[in-house]
Design a protein around this motif. Structure first.
Motif, PDB file in Angstrom:
ATOM      1  N   GLY A  62       0.797  -1.219   0.000  1.00  0.00           N
ATOM      2  CA  GLY A  62       0.000   0.000   0.000  1.00  0.00           C
ATOM      3  C   GLY A  62       0.830   1.269   0.000  1.00  0.00           C
ATOM      4  O   GLY A  62       0.395   2.287   0.520  1.00  0.00           O
ATOM      5  N   TRP A  69      -4.032   5.260   8.117  1.00  0.00           N
ATOM      6  CA  TRP A  69      -3.942   4.000   8.850  1.00  0.00           C
ATOM      7  C   TRP A  69      -5.181   3.775   9.706  1.00  0.00           C
ATOM      8  O   TRP A  69      -5.366   2.719  10.277  1.00  0.00           O
ATOM      9  N   SER A  74      -6.793  -0.671   5.110  1.00  0.00           N
ATOM     10  CA  SER A  74      -5.331  -0.599   5.193  1.00  0.00           C
ATOM     11  C   SER A  74      -4.797  -1.590   6.218  1.00  0.00           C
ATOM     12  O   SER A  74      -3.787  -2.256   5.994  1.00  0.00           O
TER      13      SER A  74
END
Length: 88
Positions: A62, A69, A74
């Motif tokens: 990523g 985050w 993610s």
């Protein structure tokens, strides 16, 4: 000024402030110096790591994504990547 009303000589509060500030600055400088002097350059050698927990990542998952985050997707990508990594 509060110190003049207490009967302190004119330059005394300034001298004390300069002394305390220089003491604080010297303490910060000494702390940084001792940290840098006691560091081990061997920690940077990734071909022979000092601990077994060091993981060399060939590609960062990523990396091109501009997501936070805090995004659950993610974290899911990162957990899947960790599951694929070989055990150390």
């Amino acid at each position: 000024m509060w110190a003049r009303r207490c009967g302190v000589p004119p330059i005394w509060p300034s001298r004390v402030k300069v002394f305390l500030y220089s003491l604080a600055t010297g303490t910060v400088g000494w702390t940084i110096y001792t940290f840098m002097a006691s560091s081990n350059v061997g920690y940077l050698d990734l071909s022979r790591p000092s601990q077994d927990r060091v993981v060399c990542v060939a590609s960062w998952p990523g990396q091109s994504q501009a997501q936070s985050w805090l995004d659950e997707e993610s974290w899911d990508t990162w957990i899947k990547y960790q599951a694929r990594a070989p055990p150390s």
